[in-house]
Design a protein around this motif. Structure first.
Motif, short mmCIF file in Angstrom:
data_model
loop_
_atom_site.label_atom_id
_atom_site.label_comp_id
_atom_site.label_asym_id
_atom_site.label_seq_id
_atom_site.Cartn_x
_atom_site.Cartn_y
_atom_site.Cartn_z
N SER A 47 -0.73 -0.15 3.28
CA SER A 47 0.52 -0.39 2.56
C SER A 47 0.29 -0.15 1.07
CB SER A 47 1.00 -1.82 2.80
OG SER A 47 0.08 -2.73 2.25
N ASP A 48 1.26 -0.55 0.27
CA ASP A 48 1.13 -0.41 -1.18
C ASP A 48 0.45 -1.62 -1.80
OD1 ASP A 48 2.35 2.06 -1.27
OD2 ASP A 48 4.36 1.20 -1.39
N ALA A 49 -0.03 -2.54 -0.98
CA ALA A 49 -0.58 -3.79 -1.49
C ALA A 49 -2.08 -3.72 -1.76
CB ALA A 49 -0.30 -4.92 -0.49
N GLY A 50 -2.67 -2.52 -1.70
CA GLY A 50 -4.09 -2.39 -1.97
C GLY A 50 -4.96 -2.89 -0.84
N LYS A 51 -4.44 -2.79 0.40
CA LYS A 51 -5.20 -3.27 1.55
C LYS A 51 -4.94 -2.38 2.75
CE LYS A 51 -5.98 -7.43 4.36
NZ LYS A 51 -5.64 -8.84 4.53
N VAL A 52 -6.03 -1.99 3.42
CA VAL A 52 -5.91 -1.21 4.64
C VAL A 52 -6.38 -2.08 5.80
CG1 VAL A 52 -8.21 -0.19 4.32
CG2 VAL A 52 -6.53 0.94 5.79
N SER A 53 -5.67 -2.01 6.93
CA SER A 53 -6.04 -2.86 8.06
C SER A 53 -6.26 -2.02 9.31
CB SER A 53 -4.95 -3.91 8.32
OG SER A 53 -3.73 -3.29 8.69
#
Length: 377
Positions: free
Chosen positions: A144-150
């Protein structure tokens, strides 16, 4: 305004008491119930020197300068009046220096100069500067744009393909592994991990620095690095293992971890078990493992976007600043690296402001030339 003036007067009075105590050789009378004052202020003899050299120092102006240039004091277990006094002492004998720079950019533009990216097992690179939703080998990768990849396990799959998250200098990034474990990687770090974990092990490889919040499981979670391995079942800890650094550390916040350290020539290694509040520090060249109690809040300050250093050498501080802003650091005199200071400032202030504060605290000068920071007297 009256409240601020009262605090300034209080700080002046504390400064007078400290000078008197040092003159009489009775340092303990300043704060008989506060062992932290020694750590906050530094070496008493050095402080006494500064006070005697600057009898006419304007403490009111110093305190105003310090407060305007930095954020409020961190959560140290010290009474406010001693923090106020320390604020004055930090500025004793130091003139304000306008940092010379060819660039006026500050803030998040500096910090986020480059983008993190993934390398999948087939060599494909995934740019994390944009939104991503990708089904890959039985795993759904969402950025996402939140600086986190899951990584989310979408279906049962025998594949545990290796993936690599690369976080360049000048930025940070977070990752959620398929078991729910959260990892926050600092600048200049790399994590190698499987797309999904099997039922026998959970193993990742770290180069750099990362803060781990490990999901509890009966399957051990192991973090490997070039000189330090950490084994846990479920806990929160910070690990630093940059290639070339003289030390590697693991700091435990909750739970329990087993830390094993080794050099290429020492295959047996050294092992210790940490409980919360302890840090294992491995000195690579000396092949020595030390365990000490530490301020865990300071050790993970970087995860809050903060630089926080207590009695740390300038060489170490500038290494961290260089990584955080993707800058090269050159010292005119190697002896400058040994100067110690303590500061606390938000990283998004930008390196210009941070270097100004470092100048205030040390008297050392800085000049930016291209992508290089020159450190000199």
């Amino acid at each position: 305004m009256k409240k601020v003036e009262d605090k300034i007067k209080e700080a002046q009075e504390i400064a007078r008491q400290v000078e008197e105590a040092l003159t009489k050789g009775n340092w303990e009378q300043v704060a008989p119930d506060s062992p932290y004052l020694h750590e906050e202020v530094g070496i008493p003899e050095r402080l006494h020197e500064n006070i005697k050299l600057h009898d006419s120092f304007d403490t009111e102006k110093a305190l105003r300068t310090f407060i305007s240039a930095t954020r409020p004091a961190r959560r140290f277990p010290v009474l406010y009046k001693y923090v106020a006094a320390v604020a004055c002492f930090l500025i004793f004998g130091i003139g304000y220096y306008l940092y010379q720079s060819t660039s006026s950019s500050t803030g998040k533009t500096e910090l986020m100069a480059k983008s993190a990216y993934l390398i999948l097992d087939d060599g494909r690179q995934v740019d994390l500067s944009r939104q991503v939703q990708l089904d890959y080998n039985g795993t759904r990768i969402i950025n996402s744009d939140a600086g986190k990849v899951s990584y989310q396990k979408a279906q049962d799959s025998p594949s545990t393909s290796p993936n690599k998250l690369i976080v360049p200098e000048g930025t940070e990034y977070s990752l959620q592994l398929s078991d729910g474990t959260n990892v926050h990687l600092n600048a200049g770090s790399t994590l190698v991990f499987p797309s999904t974990f099997d039922n026998a092990s959970r193993v990742v490889e770290l180069s750099g620095e990362a803060y781990f919040e490990v999901t509890h499981s009966g399957v051990p979670f192991i973090v490997k690095s070039n000189v330090m391995n950490v084994k846990v079942l479920g806990t929160t800890f910070n690990m630093t293992a940059y290639p070339g650094d003289p030390t590697a550390t693991t700091t435990l916040l909750t739970g329990k971890v087993a830390v094993t350290c080794h050099t290429p020539s020492d295959t047996l290694g050294q092992t210790t078990v940490l409980t919360p509040g302890l840090q294992a520090c491995f000195h690579v060249q000396e092949n020595i493992l030390k365990v000490d109690s530490v301020d865990t809040a300071e050790r993970i300050a970087w995860t809050r976007g903060e630089f926080a250093f207590e009695d740390v050498e300038l060489g170490r501080i500038m290494t961290i600043i260089g990584r955080s802003f993707a800058l090269d650091v050159v010292f005119d005199n190697p002896e400058l690296k040994d100067i110690k200071c303590f500061i606390s400032i938000q990283r998004d202030k930008g390196y210009n402001e941070i270097l100004k504060i470092l100048h205030l605290a040390t008297g050392v000068k800085f000049k930016k030339e291209g992508n290089e920071i020159r450190v000199y007297k």
